[in-house]
Design a protein around this motif. Structure first.
Motif, PDB file in Angstrom:
ATOM      1  N   UNK A 173       4.302  15.999  -1.415  1.00 32.08           N
ATOM      2  CA  UNK A 173       4.476  16.103   0.036  1.00 32.08           C
ATOM      3  C   UNK A 173       3.916  14.870   0.735  1.00 32.08           C
ATOM      4  N   UNK A 174       2.734  14.432   0.307  1.00 32.95           N
ATOM      5  CA  UNK A 174       2.141  13.257   0.950  1.00 32.95           C
ATOM      6  C   UNK A 174       2.924  11.989   0.618  1.00 32.95           C
ATOM      7  N   UNK A 175       3.474  11.917  -0.586  1.00 30.64           N
ATOM      8  CA  UNK A 175       4.250  10.734  -0.953  1.00 30.64           C
ATOM      9  C   UNK A 175       5.522  10.635  -0.124  1.00 30.64           C
ATOM     10  N   UNK A 176       6.148  11.772   0.152  1.00 28.52           N
ATOM     11  CA  UNK A 176       7.429  11.763   0.841  1.00 28.52           C
ATOM     12  C   UNK A 176       7.295  11.764   2.357  1.00 28.52           C
ATOM     13  N   UNK A 177       6.188  12.322   2.865  1.00 25.92           N
ATOM     14  CA  UNK A 177       6.090  12.543   4.305  1.00 25.92           C
ATOM     15  C   UNK A 177       5.193  11.554   5.035  1.00 25.92           C
ATOM     16  N   UNK A 178       4.418  10.755   4.303  1.00 23.64           N
ATOM     17  CA  UNK A 178       3.474   9.856   4.957  1.00 23.64           C
ATOM     18  C   UNK A 178       3.975   8.419   4.885  1.00 23.64           C
ATOM     19  N   UNK A 179       4.144   7.794   6.042  1.00 23.73           N
ATOM     20  CA  UNK A 179       4.725   6.455   6.104  1.00 23.73           C
ATOM     21  C   UNK A 179       3.854   5.420   5.401  1.00 23.73           C
ATOM     22  N   UNK A 180       2.517   5.502   5.587  1.00 23.76           N
ATOM     23  CA  UNK A 180       1.642   4.517   4.958  1.00 23.76           C
ATOM     24  C   UNK A 180       1.760   4.558   3.439  1.00 23.76           C
ATOM     25  N   UNK A 181       1.889   5.755   2.909  1.00 23.86           N
ATOM     26  CA  UNK A 181       1.941   5.894   1.454  1.00 23.86           C
ATOM     27  C   UNK A 181       3.272   5.393   0.912  1.00 23.86           C
ATOM     28  N   UNK A 182       4.365   5.742   1.565  1.00 19.53           N
ATOM     29  CA  UNK A 182       5.673   5.267   1.109  1.00 19.53           C
ATOM     30  C   UNK A 182       5.760   3.750   1.225  1.00 19.53           C
ATOM     31  N   UNK A 201       3.243   1.743   0.894  1.00 17.53           N
ATOM     32  CA  UNK A 201       2.434   1.236  -0.212  1.00 17.53           C
ATOM     33  C   UNK A 201       3.224   1.249  -1.516  1.00 17.53           C
ATOM     34  N   UNK A 202       4.021   2.293  -1.729  1.00 20.39           N
ATOM     35  CA  UNK A 202       4.862   2.361  -2.921  1.00 20.39           C
ATOM     36  C   UNK A 202       5.891   1.234  -2.917  1.00 20.39           C
TER      37      UNK A 202
END
Length: 329
Positions: free
Chosen positions: A295-304, A306-307
């Protein structure tokens, strides 16, 4: 003589069995498919939580208070699943239903310590969102990396000590009747039902700790979102209001995934069939750890983002390596 009827050791009036028998999914049809599902979920839990931890550790842009809490959630998810799922697979797939008294208490300590930290971390994330939306100008002053690290450390200590206290009270119970635990793990609730001595102090603690670990965090999270809702209504521009709301969606999904199934299980209580209750509770404990990082990988802009940066770096590194090989040729 079976291990269940084997030698007991007695300390005064306290009788402890050598083993407990975890009944688990006995009588539930087609459980082999469920064990395959457990293996898949555990493997995915290890991969996605390890990936989240790696991304947060390696990207300095994610070294922020919110992602320190997310890193902590990934740790508790990973080790909580490790304390539960392999034991479940060993118990029911390989028919190792017996668990020693000491191993049972150890399992209770580690599993419930990590589950407690999952609840506390979700509460900490709600505090982060509350300060960010209700006090945006003071956010960097109030919520710092140091303050989050201090709070997280205190929560770990509190969770460990409280769970240790619960385990110590269970060790004072005397089990001179049945040793069959009607659950899929060493569960304090069913264990209290097996006690044949005065278990009032332990029972009180058994009801008090869930209130501290689950219901008080739920009340705190609910209160923070009431305040957040009021703050959002004060924002004049709809675009700014929507942007602020989006920062909360991932957390709200995590809260729903973690707390709603638990509330559902407690609300139904003994009104549902025991097998249905066991399946429901087991899903309640194994699904949030695998869903949280996704959920955090798909829903958080900072994390995506970073990927994406990691992918670009890997791509550039590969292109540079190929160019060097061409030069050598």
């Amino acid at each position: 003589m079976s291990p269940l009827d084997s030698a007991y050791f007695t300390n005064g009036s306290i009788v402890h069995p050598d083993f407990f028998f975890i009944s688990g999914f006995a009588g539930i049809p087609h459980t082999n498919y469920y064990y395959v599902f457990l293996c898949f979920v555990y493997a995915l839990t290890v991969v996605v939580n390890t990936f989240v931890m790696f991304m947060i550790y390696s990207d300095h842009c994610l070294h922020s208070p919110k992602y320190i809490a997310v890193f902590n959630l990934a740790v508790s998810d990973l080790f909580g699943s490790t304390a539960l799922i392999p034991q479940m697979i060993d118990t029911f797939l390989f028919k190792s239903h017996l668990i020693s008294f000491e191993a049972c208490l150890t399992n209770i300590f580690f599993f419930f310590s990590f589950v407690t930290m999952q609840s506390f971390t979700l509460t900490l994330l709600s505090y982060d969102r509350y300060v960010a939306i209700c006090f945006p100008l003071r956010y960097n002053e109030i919520v710092t990396n140091k303050s989050i690290l201090v709070i997280t450390t205190m929560l770990w200590i509190f969770a460990g000590m409280a769970t240790l206290l619960s385990v110590s009270f269970i060790s004072t119970l005397s089990f001179c009747k049945s040793t069959v635990v009607n659950s899929y793990l060493c569960d304090p609730g069913p264990l209290h039902l097996l006690a044949c001595n005065n278990n009032t102090p332990s029972s009180v603690l058994n009801w008090t700790l869930p209130a501290i670990f689950l219901w008080i965090p739920v009340l705190f999270i609910t209160s923070t979102y009431i305040c957040i809702g009021r703050a959002l209504f004060k924002i004049a521009e709809a675009s700014e209001r929507l942007k602020a709301m989006k920062t909360c969606t991932s957390h709200l999904i995590l809260v729903s995934v973690f707390y709603l199934p638990i509330a559902f299980a407690f609300a139904l209580g003994s009104t549902i069939h025991q097998n249905a209750r066991i399946i429901n509770l087991s899903l309640t404990t194994i699904l949030p750890p695998v869903l949280n990082p996704i959920i955090y990988s798909l829903k958080t802009e900072e994390f995506t983002e970073s990927i994406k940066k990691l992918y670009r770096r890997k791509k550039m590194h590969s292109a540079r390596r190929l160019a060097l090989e061409d030069c050598k040729l």
